[in-house]
Design an enzyme around this catalytic site. Structure first.
Site, PDB file in Angstrom:
ATOM      1  N   CYS A  91      -6.767  73.845 -27.053  1.00  0.00           N
ATOM      2  CA  CYS A  91      -6.024  74.595 -28.079  1.00  0.00           C
ATOM      3  C   CYS A  91      -6.775  75.823 -28.565  1.00  0.00           C
ATOM      4  O   CYS A  91      -6.156  76.745 -29.109  1.00  0.00           O
ATOM      5  CB  CYS A  91      -5.703  73.691 -29.265  1.00  0.00           C
ATOM      6  SG  CYS A  91      -4.558  72.361 -28.875  1.00  0.00           S
ATOM      7  N   HIS A 345       2.869  76.350 -32.422  1.00  0.00           N
ATOM      8  CA  HIS A 345       1.565  76.179 -31.762  1.00  0.00           C
ATOM      9  C   HIS A 345       1.722  76.312 -30.252  1.00  0.00           C
ATOM     10  O   HIS A 345       1.694  75.329 -29.517  1.00  0.00           O
ATOM     11  CB  HIS A 345       1.003  74.810 -32.140  1.00  0.00           C
ATOM     12  CG  HIS A 345      -0.371  74.526 -31.621  1.00  0.00           C
ATOM     13  ND1 HIS A 345      -1.223  75.493 -31.125  1.00  0.00           N
ATOM     14  CD2 HIS A 345      -1.058  73.341 -31.526  1.00  0.00           C
ATOM     15  CE1 HIS A 345      -2.358  74.925 -30.749  1.00  0.00           C
ATOM     16  NE2 HIS A 345      -2.281  73.628 -30.981  1.00  0.00           N
ATOM     17  N   CYS A 375      -9.366  72.903 -34.037  1.00  0.00           N
ATOM     18  CA  CYS A 375      -9.707  71.674 -33.322  1.00  0.00           C
ATOM     19  C   CYS A 375      -9.136  71.751 -31.912  1.00  0.00           C
ATOM     20  O   CYS A 375      -8.141  72.437 -31.659  1.00  0.00           O
ATOM     21  CB  CYS A 375      -9.168  70.456 -34.053  1.00  0.00           C
ATOM     22  SG  CYS A 375      -7.361  70.419 -34.225  1.00  0.00           S
TER      23      CYS A 375
END
Length: 389
Positions: A91, A345, A375
């Site tokens: 990510c 996202h 994260c």
């Protein structure tokens, strides 16, 4: 020593990552090309001067294979002489691209670099790069973690249990994200960063009318009898409403040496001040934002009180709320224009999307220092501090 500054930052609107999503018809190479083209146009920089383009993409397979960043640069009309590479830190892939671009500029390897990212989760769904029946971890990981690792949703539940984050707290945080995003859109605060694409002008997942009452009616997203037996402490409070959705989108930032910006007559949005990366327990997976925050503050010689704005990626409400408990940060300074729960996202694009939102928010609010952290799967995290100049 040379410094590195951001002189322009843009992103697409973010679409739902499903076949009916507003950007599902756009090839991921074209999503990223749109941001690169807009970045060059808005900055006025001669693209011949770009030393490298570094992009983040998580599922590098199918239409996102073969070094997507290179073909996006070519599709955007950048000279063939501009090289490009695609990186994967899950990510945080495009935040890592920012780190690499800035570090290249500071070292003198680059004068100008692009950091960017893309993910089309409607066309290349999550885990498309792991064929059914294949093990991406190998026997050494199985031996080191004999009870087995877990999916991110289970990690989010474990974090909620360990930090005693309640369903009500997670839902309230999610509602706040939507309200802040909607307010930012209504106030025109995204106009400077968003590059409309094929008639899509706004983020598709923002729900200004949502409420804690609405979210309270959603079922647990990750309940599993096997994990329930293994982890009896889990209360199964993570839902689709207090976690980020799946999305399509792209983003890009233009990084250069401060002296280069001065020579070209460009006004920097912010200086890239300090960087940190860290590993954390892969079972909890998403807690690395805590040590990464501590590490980057230490490297910068700053304290939490020096930071005016934070961007903490909202993969799950529990992650941000656990981070806040550990750091003591003021939530009024966190994700002030909404976060991934509302905005979306698109995995590989999220790092530079956060940076884009952050540098524009810094200018709008007169913030001196800002901190961004994300994260990442596997127990990883990136953090960086930006300074307005």
């Amino acid at each position: 020593m040379r410094d590195a500054v951001v002189v322009e930052a843009v992103r697409t609107p973010i679409g739902k990552g499903k076949p009916s999503g507003a950007l599902a018809h756009v090839h991921p190479v074209e999503l990223l090309a749109h941001t690169l083209r807009t970045l060059v146009e808005r900055s006025g920089v001669d693209p011949e001067l770009i030393d490298d383009a570094i992009g983040g993409t998580v599922d590098q397979v199918g239409e996102q294979a073969m070094n997507t960043t290179r073909y996006a640069a070519l599709s955007a009309g950048l000279p063939e002489s501009v090289p490009a590479t695609t990186v994967d830190r899950q990510c945080g892939s495009s935040q890592q691209a920012v780190h690499f671009a800035a570090q290249g500029v500071i070292s003198g390897a680059y004068d100008i670099a692009v950091a960017c990212g893309v993910e089309s989760m409607s066309r290349v769904p999550m885990w498309s790069n792991v064929p059914e029946g294949k093990d991406p971890f190998g026997p050494g990981i199985a031996a080191r973690y004999p009870e087995g690792l877990v999916p991110q949703g289970i990690s989010a539940e474990l974090i909620a249990a360990k930090w005693s984050v309640t369903r009500e707290q997670m839902d309230a945080f999610a509602v706040s994200s939507h309200r802040r995003a909607a307010a930012a859109w209504d106030a025109g605060l995204f106009d400077a960063e968003v590059a409309p694409l094929e008639g899509v002008t706004r983020d598709e997942c923002v729900r200004p009318g949502t409420s804690t009452e609405v979210l309270a009616g959603l079922r647990p997203a990750y309940h599993d009898p096997g994990f329930a037996e293994r982890f009896p402490q889990i209360e199964w409070n993570v839902t689709a409403g207090n976690a980020s959705p799946v999305n399509d989108g792209a983003s890009a930032v233009l990084v250069m040496a401060g002296e280069t910006a001065a020579r070209l007559g460009l006004r920097p949005l912010a200086r890239l001040h300090s960087f940190a990366v860290t590993g954390s327990a892969p079972l909890l997976m998403l807690t690395g934002v805590v040590p990464a925050t501590e590490k980057v503050l230490r490297r910068a010689g700053l304290s939490l009180d020096d930071i005016d704005l934070f961007e903490v990626n909202e993969a799950f409400s529990s992650v941000v709320l656990a981070w806040q408990q550990e750091t003591g940060a003021d939530l009024d300074k966190v994700n002030v224009h909404g976060g991934a729960i509302a905005l979306g996202h698109p995995l590989g694009a999220s790092g530079t999307r956060l940076t884009t939102t952050l540098v524009h928010a810094m200018r709008e609010r007169g913030a001196r220092y800002a901190l961004q952290t994300m994260c990442e799967a596997g127990g990883l995290a990136n953090a960086m501090i930006l300074e307005r100049i």
